[in-house]
Every structure is written in C-alpha cells, then in structure tokens.
Design an enzyme around this catalytic site. Structure first.
Site, PDB file in Angstrom:
ATOM      1  N   TYR A   1       0.769  -1.161   0.030  1.00  0.00           N
ATOM      2  CA  TYR A   1      -0.012  -0.024   0.069  1.00  0.00           C
ATOM      3  C   TYR A   1       0.735   0.977  -0.088  1.00  0.00           C
ATOM      4  O   TYR A   1       1.953   1.195   0.673  1.00  0.00           O
ATOM      5  CB  TYR A   1      -0.861   0.129   1.337  1.00  0.00           C
ATOM      6  CG  TYR A   1      -1.879  -0.829   1.059  1.00  0.00           C
ATOM      7  CD1 TYR A   1      -2.144  -1.832   0.169  1.00  0.00           C
ATOM      8  CD2 TYR A   1      -2.741  -1.399   2.188  1.00  0.00           C
ATOM      9  CE1 TYR A   1      -3.130  -2.996  -0.075  1.00  0.00           C
ATOM     10  CE2 TYR A   1      -3.538  -2.566   2.248  1.00  0.00           C
ATOM     11  CZ  TYR A   1      -3.853  -3.293   1.015  1.00  0.00           C
ATOM     12  OH  TYR A   1      -4.669  -4.103   0.939  1.00  0.00           O
TER      13      TYR A   1
ATOM     14  N   GLU B   1     -19.617  -0.721  21.657  1.00  0.00           N
ATOM     15  CA  GLU B   1     -20.360  -0.640  20.526  1.00  0.00           C
ATOM     16  C   GLU B   1     -20.903   0.889  20.418  1.00  0.00           C
ATOM     17  O   GLU B   1     -21.529   1.251  19.527  1.00  0.00           O
ATOM     18  CB  GLU B   1     -21.333  -1.580  20.500  1.00  0.00           C
ATOM     19  CG  GLU B   1     -20.925  -3.056  20.306  1.00  0.00           C
ATOM     20  CD  GLU B   1     -21.618  -4.171  20.349  1.00  0.00           C
ATOM     21  OE1 GLU B   1     -22.739  -4.049  21.560  1.00  0.00           O
ATOM     22  OE2 GLU B   1     -21.802  -5.179  19.771  1.00  0.00           O
TER      23      GLU B   1
END
Ligand SMILES: [Zn+2]
Ligand SMILES: [Zn+2]
Length: 418
Positions: A320, A396
């Site tokens: 990358y 979460e």
C-alpha cells in the site's frame, strides 16, 4: 411561514439513537460470521439486500470479487460524494468472551486458521449500512448523490489474487457518477470511545515487504572454511539493514521503519546450510524515501553478501502507498467533526504505522480518513489490546459516533459544494 428545516446534525443524531439497536445487531451478526478477504460473500449479500430494500437507485455487486457499491440520489441537485467501509476479517482466533464471539475457521494461504473481525471492519460495515438507512429516510433533503462503497480485502487478498481498493478503482467505482470527494473511518482501541481524530497530509504508512535469500555453500559445521556460511552473512545483513533508516534517511523529513521479521535457515547443529531466508517490512510516509529505502535494502544486502563470498537475492513487494489526507479537505473536516462529536473529543493525531488501501482512493480524488475510538471508559487505551489482537474489543457506543461523523461529513460536503 414555513418552520425552519431540522439541521442535518440533528437528523443524524436522531437517526443514531433510532438505529442504535440495528447497528449493534448488524455488527454482532458480522462479528459472529466473519469472512476473509475476497470471501465476503455472506456479508456482501446482507449489505446488498439492505441497500435494495432501502430503494437505492443502483446496487452493483461483485465489484472486485465481493464488493458492493450503492448509489443514492438525493432530492436536490448537487455533487457526488463517496463513503467507504471495508468488510473483511482476519486470520485470527478470537479470545474475547462475548456471546457473539467468532468460532469461524477457514483457509488462509493454505493454512487452516480461526477467523475474527480483529480490525473492526464489522463495525465499519454496520456504520455505513446505518448511514445508508438514515440517508434513505431523508433523501429528499440531500443536495446531491451519495456513493456507498463496501470494499473487500482491505487486509490484502489471499496470495495470488487481486482485490481491494485498487481493483475497485480499476472497475470504476469512483466513476459514473464521478465522485468529487471520499471519506472513510477506522475504529481503534488506541483511543477512548467518543474520541475522533485525523491528521492532514501523510497519516498512515506505506507498507512493502521484502524477501532476501542468502545463498552460501553447505558444509560441515566443524569445517566452515570448506563452504560459505549464509547464517553469518545473513546476520551481517540484518545489522547492515539497521543503518538504512539511522544513517541514510533524512529523519527530519519523515520517520521510516525497516524491520526483519523472519530469519530462517539450517536444519542441524553440525551443518552449515546452503541458504538463509530473511523477510521483513518497510514503512515510510514519503514516496521518495520509500524508493530510496528500497535501493538501500537491495544494495546493502547484495554487497554484504558479496563481501562474504555469498549471494543475496532481494525481492521487494509493494503493497500500500502512503495514506495522504488531502490537507485542505482535512482542515475543512476538523471543525465539522468537532461540531458533531464535541470540540473536547476531536483532535489531530500522531502518524500511524499501519497501512491502508484507502490511500488508493485518495490518489484519485480528495479524501479524508479519520479515526474513531472504541475503548470503553473503564479501560486504558494505552494498554487495551490493539487492532489485530485476538483480544481486540469494541465498545459498541462507537457505532453511533461513526454514523454521525461519517454521515455528517458527507452531508456537509454536499451542501458546501452544491
Ligand atoms: Zn487491519
Ligand atoms: Zn482495518
């Protein structure tokens, strides 16, 4: 007289509250059913079914093998913005004690392994599905078009396969309609839940791996003069490589890293082997330095080997490129993020040594990649298990923050450029 329209921020805040149970359910479903790069068949189907049910104008599947691209046209004229989430999991056996813990197993490059969403891509996919739902409900108000890119294989495809962002671009995901900007996020356990951060310019490293095979001549370990010892030569190469960054790079410009992670050779204590294999990684934040380092690694290895009568063959694979946040777009984004997440929660972060193929999107159009913390208040982000760990844990509460910030940047950008 008409009542003033509710602001986008307020609409997204309401959506985040309304959709929270669904965000959590999607994320847990993906977490319990993780799929490796280029194998995100089930995940992609859940995503595509969702976008179709929302009445998207176009839903394209099987982009770069398993990717999904959805297009939602707003009711008002304006430009095109792209949002990206990655969908793939990692060959990691989960050790987190949650009810939706992954027990999945699969093959990765020929080896049997556990599979886990140890980098949080389950959360990224759930967040972008939530934004899709929130935007579909307010589409009349949206000034332009939103392209939803659900990308496979961010963690690299299996050996011998193509995939990821590069392949999606080759298959035209940023075209027709042409996106003018792209935004993406990543959750991280290195930051507390609530925190949102970004950095202008080079912010994540380029990642390349190198393989060096050092060829000597096998002989009896008690008579080294009869052969050429590749273990000694390879050891000198490892030490020589330490000088690439420390002596050859201008460290005032950007940092860089050369690490040898594999040193393999020999089968018995009394045999000098024929060959030693070295493998390692190169990280940089500057494309010129990256090219220079490649040359130094090659030359140092070959010349040290030659000085010891051995031969070194160096192969460097470029993965990358440097993730470069568009400076002006990042400067524009920071106050938007601060307004949505609270100024006390938003800041400029240090460079990150990991790599991202979001970098390839940013080479095509201006893009910003930002970070959302996911370590709950009762844990310390400095000691929390990092992304890719079998103990990587996601609070979460980050899902709603992701929805509001990523969705908010998209709407604000459309409105500002309509
Ligand atoms: Zn990762
Ligand atoms: Zn990741």
């Amino acid at each position: 007289m008409n009542a003033p329209e509710t602001s986008f921020d307020a609409l997204l805040e309401q959506a985040a509250v309304r959709l929270e149970p669904r965000l959590v359910a999607w994320r847990r479903d993906f977490h319990a059913n993780p799929e490796l790069g280029n194998r995100e068949v089930r995940t992609a189907k859940v995503v595509a079914d969702h976008l179709r049910a929302l009445g998207f104008d176009a839903v394209r599947e099987k982009v770069a093998h398993t990717g999904v691209v959805g297009v939602l046209k707003g009711g008002r004229p304006g430009p095109v913005v792209a949002l990206r989430a990655d969908m793939d999991a990692l060959p990691v056996s989960e050790e987190v004690d949650v009810a939706f813990r992954s027990t999945a197993r699969a093959q990765w490059n020929g080896l049997e392994c556990g599979v886990m969403h140890a980098c949080g891509h389950d959360a990224h996919t759930a967040i972008l599905m939530g934004i899709a739902e929130a935007f579909a409900a307010m589409r009349d108000r949206i000034p332009g078009t939103v392209k939803f890119i659900f990308q496979p294989a961010e963690e690299t495809p299996p050996l011998g396969e193509n995939g990821g962002a590069k392949m999606m671009i080759e298959e035209g995901v940023l075209k027709n309609p042409d996106a003018g900007a792209i935004f993406g996020l990543h959750i991280s356990s290195s930051f507390r839940t609530g925190f949102v951060g970004a950095r202008p310019g080079p912010s994540m490293a380029s990642a390349d791996d190198f393989r060096i095979s050092v060829q000597g001549t096998q002989t009896h370990a008690a008579m080294p003069w009869r052969g050429v010892d590749p273990i000694v030569v390879a050891s000198q190469i490892v030490m020589g490589l330490q000088t690439v960054v420390s002596r050859r790079m201008n460290l005032t410009k950007e940092p860089s890293i050369v690490t040898v992670g594999v040193f393999r050779g020999g089968v018995r204590h009394n045999i000098i082997p024929d060959e030693v294999k070295l493998e390692g990684t190169i990280r940089t934040y500057d494309e010129e330095q990256r090219a220079e380092i490649h040359e130094h690694v090659k030359r140092i290895s070959e010349m040290i080997a030659a000085s010891g009568g051995a031969r070194a063959h160096v192969h460097i694979h470029k993965w990358y490129d440097v993730t470069v946040n568009h400076p002006e777009l990042t400067a524009w984004s920071m106050p938007v993020l601060a307004r949505i997440a609270g100024p006390q929660n938003v800041g400029e972060i240090d460079k990150i040594c990991g790599a991202e193929d979001f970098s390839f999107f940013q080479q095509q159009i201006p893009g910003v990649f930002f970070w959302v913390g996911c370590t709950p208040p009762d844990r310390d982000p400095d000691t929390a298990a990092p992304n890719h760990s079998p103990r990587f844990y996601v609070d979460e509460k980050c899902l709603g923050i992701g929805l509001r910030t990523l969705g908010g940047l998209a709407l604000e950008w459309l409105a500002a450029n309509a």
